[in-house]
Design a protein around this motif. Structure first.
Motif, short mmCIF file in Angstrom:
data_model
loop_
_atom_site.label_atom_id
_atom_site.label_comp_id
_atom_site.label_asym_id
_atom_site.label_seq_id
_atom_site.Cartn_x
_atom_site.Cartn_y
_atom_site.Cartn_z
N GLU A 8 -1.32 -2.41 6.30
CA GLU A 8 -1.01 -1.25 5.41
C GLU A 8 -1.20 -0.79 4.05
OE1 GLU A 8 -0.56 3.42 5.78
OE2 GLU A 8 -0.65 1.18 7.28
N ALA A 10 0.26 -0.17 -0.24
CA ALA A 10 1.36 0.81 -0.45
C ALA A 10 1.63 0.82 -1.93
CB ALA A 10 2.79 -0.78 -0.35
N GLN A 43 0.78 -4.64 -0.53
CA GLN A 43 -0.19 -4.42 1.16
C GLN A 43 0.96 -5.36 2.55
OE1 GLN A 43 -4.40 -5.00 1.60
NE2 GLN A 43 -3.99 -6.58 3.14
N ALA A 106 5.48 1.90 3.90
CA ALA A 106 4.30 1.19 4.61
C ALA A 106 4.59 0.06 5.46
CB ALA A 106 3.62 0.20 3.25
#
Length: 280
Positions: A8, A10, A43, A106
């Motif tokens: 995910e 961020a 990330q 995230a």
């Protein structure tokens, strides 16, 4: 429910405006802010595990501790834990662009995708931090109150950012402590439309970041950053984000932003500099 691992993004949170409009009895400040997210960020990668574990990698890893108070770990505990997390830290820490809040948001999104769980309710998300609800939304919006008021923007034109941090951490509580005024005018309601880049910049020039002046007193180098950004070709507005010390310049094209970033890196090789589009 997703298959391991889940990754995910961020993104950095940018306060195009930040008006401090009051202070509650419990000490929390009331804000009115136009928030966008940049195409640069950290990330989060995670997979299922018997226990909660966090590893921090990336160019900014040394600035963070993987302890129980880390926002990523706190967010994971809200979702029940049971994950092994790797945080690739790209954004400067304590820099006014919501890095920790973006990482927490995230993490919430990634665990929801991995496990099929529902996201926490609004109150739980806000308790993680004032910026976490906005970061969880992850789209251009107007943020009000102590972070709980989220009004998505209808549309934004194409905008490019150049982000600059001089390597100075600024304490948000300290910035609020040295403020001269805590009850300032809000943005107009409703906000005007922003059909073009020129319309957006024209509006932003009439607005403020009320934390910029107190942050400048604590970290005068912010003034040097703002001046450097403002004088790069194509920069239409230079302003500090959040409580600093990261500042941004607004550009109408990717080419202008890339050239501005190149010139700034050549002049200030010790500064953190990134160009990125505003995410829509």
């Amino acid at each position: 429910m997703a298959t391991d691992p889940v990754v995910e993004f961020a993104p950095a949170k940018i306060n195009l405006t930040l008006h401090v409009t009051g202070r509650r009895a419990d000490g929390y400040h009331l804000l009115d802010s136009l928030v966008v997210f940049a195409g640069v960020g950290d990330q989060v990668s995670l997979r299922r595990s018997d226990m909660l574990d966090l590893t921090i990698t990336g160019p900014r890893a040394a600035a963070l501790q993987a302890d129980d108070d880390n926002l990523v770990q706190r967010a994971a505990r809200v979702m029940g834990g049971g994950v092994e997390i790797t945080l690739d830290k790209v954004l400067p820490v304590s820099s006014g662009i919501g890095g920790g809040s973006a990482d927490a948001a995230a993490t919430l999104r990634a665990i929801a995708r991995l496990t099929g769980q529902a996201l926490p309710d609004a109150g739980e998300v806000l308790r993680l931090g004032a910026d976490v609800p906005a970061c969880l939304a992850g789209r251009p919006l107007r943020m009000t109150g102590v972070g709980e008021g989220l009004q998505p923007l209808a549309a934004l034109p194409d905008v490019w950012l150049v982000l600059v941090n001089p390597g100075v951490s600024v304490s948000t509580p300290e910035v609020f402590r040295v403020m001269d005024a805590r009850a300032n005018p809000a943005m107009p309601d409703p906000l005007p439309p922003f059909p073009t880049f020129a319309a957006l910049v024209g509006f932003l020039r009439t607005q403020r970041n009320d934390l910029e002046a107190p942050a400048l007193r604590l970290a005068p180098v912010i003034g040097e950053v703002l001046a450097s950004l403002a004088t790069t070709p194509g920069c239409q507005l230079a302003r500090m984000s959040g409580s600093g010390a990261t500042c941004f310049g607004l550009f109408s094209t990717a080419t202008e932003a890339a050239e501005a970033a190149r010139l700034l890196r050549r002049a200030q090789p010790g500064w953190w500099i990134a160009e990125a589009p505003v995410q829509k």
